[in-house]
Design a protein around this motif. Structure first.
Motif, short mmCIF file in Angstrom:
data_model
loop_
_atom_site.label_atom_id
_atom_site.label_comp_id
_atom_site.label_asym_id
_atom_site.label_seq_id
_atom_site.Cartn_x
_atom_site.Cartn_y
_atom_site.Cartn_z
N LYS A 46 -34.17 25.89 -59.24
CA LYS A 46 -33.60 25.30 -58.02
C LYS A 46 -32.53 24.26 -58.34
O LYS A 46 -31.80 23.83 -57.46
N VAL A 47 -32.46 23.83 -59.60
CA VAL A 47 -31.59 22.74 -60.00
C VAL A 47 -30.22 23.29 -60.44
O VAL A 47 -30.14 24.09 -61.37
N ASP A 48 -29.16 22.84 -59.76
CA ASP A 48 -27.80 23.21 -60.15
C ASP A 48 -27.43 22.47 -61.43
O ASP A 48 -27.57 21.24 -61.51
N CYS A 49 -26.96 23.22 -62.41
CA CYS A 49 -26.61 22.67 -63.72
C CYS A 49 -25.36 23.35 -64.24
O CYS A 49 -24.78 24.22 -63.59
N TYR A 50 -25.00 22.98 -65.45
CA TYR A 50 -23.94 23.65 -66.21
C TYR A 50 -24.49 23.91 -67.60
O TYR A 50 -25.21 23.08 -68.15
N TRP A 51 -24.13 25.05 -68.15
CA TRP A 51 -24.58 25.39 -69.50
C TRP A 51 -23.41 25.24 -70.45
O TRP A 51 -22.42 25.97 -70.35
N HIS A 52 -23.49 24.26 -71.33
CA HIS A 52 -22.53 23.98 -72.40
C HIS A 52 -21.18 23.43 -71.93
O HIS A 52 -20.51 22.77 -72.70
N THR A 53 -20.75 23.70 -70.71
CA THR A 53 -19.45 23.27 -70.22
C THR A 53 -19.44 23.30 -68.68
O THR A 53 -20.18 24.07 -68.07
N LEU A 54 -18.60 22.48 -68.09
CA LEU A 54 -18.48 22.48 -66.63
C LEU A 54 -17.88 23.79 -66.12
O LEU A 54 -17.92 24.07 -64.93
N GLN A 55 -17.37 24.60 -67.03
CA GLN A 55 -16.80 25.90 -66.67
C GLN A 55 -17.89 26.96 -66.48
O GLN A 55 -17.59 28.09 -66.09
N ASN A 56 -19.15 26.62 -66.79
CA ASN A 56 -20.24 27.59 -66.73
C ASN A 56 -21.38 27.09 -65.84
O ASN A 56 -22.43 26.68 -66.33
N PRO A 57 -21.19 27.12 -64.50
CA PRO A 57 -22.27 26.68 -63.61
C PRO A 57 -23.46 27.64 -63.69
O PRO A 57 -23.29 28.84 -63.90
N ALA A 58 -24.65 27.07 -63.57
CA ALA A 58 -25.87 27.86 -63.68
C ALA A 58 -26.98 27.19 -62.88
O ALA A 58 -26.79 26.12 -62.30
#
Length: 111
Positions: A46-58
């Motif tokens: 449920k938590v909006d995050c980024y993986w490794h870079t702000l270019q990769n929302p997850a």
């Protein structure tokens, strides 16, 4: 024993900056045993995050990688942790509350 590490980022990540190196000391990370992260992985989706870079929302944690958790996700992260009602989450809840108060990102280093 597998661990996850969480720390507060003093500087907001830049738009094209990548986080690929394991640097928990740089962020004064706290350690959380995987035995306490693995059971809540579904809730963390449920938590909006980024993986490794702000270019990769997850959604949720990059279990084997590096996660950037933005300030706007702190409330839902706190909610997920408080639902567990376990002392093992106390330090992580304190860290998330501090990041929320300071409007900072959290960096997570997966196992």
């Amino acid at each position: 024993m597998a661990n996850h590490e969480f720390g507060i980022m003093q500087n907001q990540p830049m738009n094209k900056e990548r986080f690929d190196e394991y640097e928990p000391n740089k962020y004064d990370c706290i350690v959380v045993d995987d035995n306490f992260i693995e059971p809540i992985l579904t809730d963390l989706q449920k938590v909006d995050c980024y993986w490794h870079t702000l270019q990769n929302p997850a959604k949720g944690l990059a279990y084997y990688g590096i996660t950037l958790i933005p300030p706007e996700s702190m409330d839902i992260l706190i909610k997920v942790l408080l639902l567990q009602d376990k002392l093992e989450y106390t330090d992580l809840i304190s860290l998330v509350n501090q990041a929320k108060e300071e409007n900072k990102y959290i960096i997570h280093f997966g196992i």
